[in-house]
Design a protein around this motif. Structure first.
Motif: not given
Length: 199
Positions: A99, A102-104, A107, A109, A122, A147, A170, A173
């Motif tokens: 991933n 990165t928070c899915q 977004g 980091v 984060t 996150c 986003q 990514r």
């Protein structure tokens, strides 16, 4: 020697555990749980620890459709056995790397200031795509990086709409498959405008 921070953490978690166990099957909201915890800012993290570290089946709107955002319910007083909750370090590393750290959901980091709460850096955790209470597994294919903000009480808030730069970031990514899915959705939503861009 136990630090003041460890005492506060343990004390809040113990208070929340006792409250949940005294109210098994009762829906509680975030205001109630914050007050029970002694009004600490990280009360939602303590609730998550009760779920992930102690195995209590504390359900949210992500687990049951009849629960509203900000509502919690302890399903049973008996925690799940530890072997049913463990995610290996190897799986954790694989998912975080896959991933892109990165928070899915939003977004953010890992290590950078959080876009929706710049006072916090984060921190990433693993979250289930299909919750275990709904039959999901701890397999890497059912896990994603999330996150702290999205995984805690702030996940129950409606986040502000992203501006164009954040949205493009986003999309860039995302995986190629997800980018194509976004394109399909845009073509479906804007069929007339799409024809203007095609030869």
């Amino acid at each position: 020697m136990m630090t003041k921070q460890h005492k506060l953490k343990g004390g809040a978690r113990a208070l929340l555990r006792a409250h949940f166990l005294a109210n098994v099957g009762k829906i509680m909201d975030s205001h109630e749980l914050r007050a029970v915890s002694g009004d600490i800012s990280e009360w939602a993290r303590r609730v998550r620890e009760l779920r992930t570290e102690e195995g209590y089946r504390i359900l949210t709107h992500n687990d049951r459709s009849d629960l509203k955002p900000g509502q919690y319910l302890l399903e049973t007083a008996k925690p799940q056995p530890a072997f049913e909750r463990a995610i290996s370090k190897e799986t954790r590393a694989l998912v975080l790397d896959r991933n892109g750290f990165t928070c899915q959901m939003c977004g953010a980091v890992a290590g950078e200031p959080h876009p929706y709460d710049p006072t916090r850096k984060t921190r990433l955790h693993l979250g289930h795509i299909i919750d275990k209470s709904m039959g999901g597994t701890d397999d890497a294919t059912n896990l994603r990086a999330i996150c702290s903000v999205c995984n805690e009480g702030a996940a129950n808030l409606t986040l502000p709409r992203p501006d164009l730069l954040k949205l493009l970031t986003q999309i860039r990514r995302a995986t190629s498959a997800d980018q194509l899915e976004a394109l399909r959705w845009l073509i479906t939503k804007f069929p007339k405008q799409t024809r203007e861009f095609l030869p």
